[in-house]
Design an enzyme around this catalytic site. Sequence first.
Site, PDB file in Angstrom:
ATOM      1  N   ASP A 427       0.996  -1.071   0.066  1.00  0.00           N
ATOM      2  CA  ASP A 427       0.169   0.036  -0.003  1.00  0.00           C
ATOM      3  C   ASP A 427       0.820   1.247   0.000  1.00  0.00           C
ATOM      4  O   ASP A 427       2.034   1.149   0.252  1.00  0.00           O
ATOM      5  CB  ASP A 427      -1.038  -0.025   1.051  1.00  0.00           C
ATOM      6  CG  ASP A 427      -1.979   0.772   1.098  1.00  0.00           C
ATOM      7  OD1 ASP A 427      -2.265   1.794  -0.138  1.00  0.00           O
ATOM      8  OD2 ASP A 427      -3.145   0.676   1.700  1.00  0.00           O
TER       9      ASP A 427
HETATM   10  C1  BGC Z   1      -4.928   3.505   0.187  1.00  0.00           C
HETATM   11  C2  BGC Z   1      -5.200   2.090  -0.994  1.00  0.00           C
HETATM   12  C3  BGC Z   1      -4.734   2.989  -2.375  1.00  0.00           C
HETATM   13  C4  BGC Z   1      -3.485   3.672  -2.209  1.00  0.00           C
HETATM   14  C5  BGC Z   1      -3.161   4.084  -3.707  1.00  0.00           C
HETATM   15  C6  BGC Z   1      -3.630   4.206  -0.138  1.00  0.00           C
HETATM   16  O1  BGC Z   1      -3.721   5.248   0.794  1.00  0.00           O
HETATM   17  O2  BGC Z   1      -4.858   2.720   1.294  1.00  0.00           O
HETATM   18  O3  BGC Z   1      -6.461   1.859  -1.028  1.00  0.00           O
HETATM   19  O4  BGC Z   1      -5.156   1.983  -3.472  1.00  0.00           O
HETATM   20  O5  BGC Z   1      -3.396   4.464  -1.704  1.00  0.00           O
HETATM   21  O6  BGC Z   1      -3.893   5.368  -4.026  1.00  0.00           O
END
Ligand code: BGC
Length: 906
Positions: A427
Amino acid sequence: MKTFIFLTILLQIFVLQQVRTNECELTSNDNIQLTANEFIQSRQLCNILNLPTTNKRQISITGRLMDYTTRCQKSISNANVEIIRIRLNHRSVCSNIYHSNSDGYFNLTNLIIDFNEEVFLRLTAPSYKTIYKKIHFPLSYDQSVEMILNWKIVLSKDIKQSQSQDDQRMKSIVDTLLSEMTLDEKIGQLNLEGVGFNADGPVITNEQRERIRRGEIGAVLNIFTPQAIRQLQELAINSSRLKVPFIFGFDVIHGHKTIFPIPLALSATWNMTLIEQSARIAAREATADALNWVFSPMVDIAHDPRWGRILEGAGEDPYLGSQVAAAMVRGYQGSNISDVDTVMACFKHFGLYGAAEAGRDYNTVDMSPLRMYEFYLPPYRAAVEAGAGSVMTSFNEINGVPSTANQWLLTDLLRNQWNFTGFVVTDATAMYELIPHGLGNLQEVSARSLNAGVDLDMGSQGFLSTLNQSVQQGKVSEQTIEQACRRVLEAKYKLGLLDDPFHYVNESRAHTDIFTKENRLAARDFARRSFVLLKNDKQILPLARSNLTITLVGPLADDRRNLLGAWSGAGDWTQAVSVLDGINQLIGNNIQVLHVKGANLLEDPDMLKLLNAYGGDIILDNRTATQMIDEALQAAQKSDVIVAVVGETQGMTGEAASRADIGLPVCQQLLLQALFNTNKPVVIVLMNGRPMTLTWEDQHATAILETWFAGTETGNAIAEVLFGYYNPAGKLTATFPRSVGQIPLYYNHKNTGRPFNSSDFLNRYKSRYLDISNDPLYPFGYGLSYTSFSFGPLNADKTQLHGDSDRLTIRFVLSNNGAYDGEEVVQLYIGDPVASVTRAVRELKNFQKVFLQARERQEISFIITTDDLKFFDSSLNYIWEEGLFNIYIGPDSVNTQSVQINWFKL
Ligand code: BGC
């Protein structure tokens, strides 16, 4: 009389629509895949069936098998057409097999079928997915009937088989590439970076340009449009030594530009075809914007509505959640991930992110293995089994080891037990966050993540800046880096990028495939199907379509800013339809609509400051709360009914939006209080991203319609439901508590040694509260309709069952007793009151969404097998144990009828 009735069944096995000229478009609605091999042994049983001579019917089945997956349709020859017959009340199955001819035709005449049998058709052909479908006969056999089953069945290409033919080519291309790469170039492929863009193209720093030249970026996020992506891809191809193209990823969560209801709302449709279609449309729009990878589906089970991200998932149930996960992956990836209108899915957040302590985002997760396997892991596994190409780690730790560095999770479970073959991405900055988690410096945590099974680093640049040194120091091996790089390159191959880096870049599709009329119509349909009618006293809804004056009040009544929900990356809220506009467009000429604001969205100064710092756009009215309420009351006096559109703002939900109080903001409650005091009927239209505490509202409102954040077409969909153009049929997929103090509250809880029974109120030493009931306000599976359904008595074909292959059939008659056509979600739960480990009081095991016209009745049947009895024992073996089982059937998880059966091993 009933002997030898003739039924002719003509199966038209083709797809009706050709959507685009010269291109054959699939309709996958009826494309059912066989999931178990339960009939394989069956053929020899055929001859030993001793059927009585009466009560038989003779059927003929003809059809033609066509392949519509290619541009030019072709017939499928030499397919197996199998008629499978299951004799009820007997544990016997038999089947007859036929073959299609060289033109794909088959013709089975004079099949003798017993009345007491269920008949299935199974179609198999090399390289195609198997289709398995039940043939429903009319209930009355008094006369010869010719039935034409107008099925649209598509034998589509089996992804696995065609992939295996491709595997060798992929291996040789990737091997060649790897053999030419330096260690740093391999590490570069493991780096995912965010890039800005504007109408002129990508916005990148000089440093990024240099990294691209050196082959130090493998994939990119947050950029779209064909123009911008073409330019960036050209940079990768033209400036880097090995010309390896980028993958382009983006958070397409519930639609790309046409925004559908939030995922929690979509799950409330209990309609997997619809959910798959929503992902299919999103994939078409995203690829028309040159994207090829989406960070979706989010499949985290959540029991805690304080957690703002509950809106991104499918609620609290592992069975439903697994179905949704698989449907989304199918929708995104289609039958071939390299098609120009499909994308690679990335399910997330692996794992257990939804179990953050106290519902506070990013918080610790600590959970027993049993709970994990039984309730939280199934949807992730379902996404793997549906063939998802990638998975994202989560921010949280699991029992002491953050998931981004968790070898058990990312390798032992994901790859070794579940056979996942795609790649693992962290993530955003999750690898860097291992430092504050307490796992060491950036070099340590990067090495640990790679060794645990991470392939791609999103935003930490930990791999890029430390892995080379870690190889020199023996902290990671070159093979591990090569393995991760191979997975990333394989994904590029599967997406077709190694053959054509501009495969997804097509400037004309952006004009024809995005935000189309058809997509908006789909958005409207999905929205109205996701609404849940929570209360409807005196059948106040639907509202009359003439001779009516309504006061339309509330801070969300004329709002568009909040309708797309917390996360619609490419969505444009200015294009969304407000409730006021929706009502005016649908029926404004026939009724009188008095619109007043009534209250601000929110007045808590700290929350306002915080939300507006992140684009909340919450503007306070110049008037005082009293002035606004007075205006609302004046309008209310002139009207027959008050429709109050209230709820959360989009920023109060989603990531980093946990709330300790999940009620309506105080200023909105004050407005409702004043409206309730008028004694006029008040219909609450709710917009929100989580289950809320609405005990007081439930006591005073005449009706409550839960509309979530319904996306681009919100206002049109709400108008259609309020005025009865569509009869709401959504059912909750997450429990609504009475009070925050009850959380976590979910239907599939354990019994405990001291279960509380409300009929024994004065019994104090039970698992209960002194000050509140244990029951939820609205339970899982709950939702009303404008019509009324009744469930006839349950009829089980047996109560004693034996062995693995026995099966139980439960039938009952569902009646629509009301004046409206409508849909009911018939839910089947199983309870296992005696087992070697404690079990949930009941668990959802099946459901059917049934449409019945007004006054129509239909017999519904469920088949239960030992698969439905299985659970994880204390050694985590997935087994079933003999004994007593309660089967519950009803319209929600509480109002059920039950039958009790015994199922023995032998
Ligand atoms: C979120 C994810 C997301 C990623 C990319 C993160 O803060 O938890 O769900 O896909 O950002 O934007």
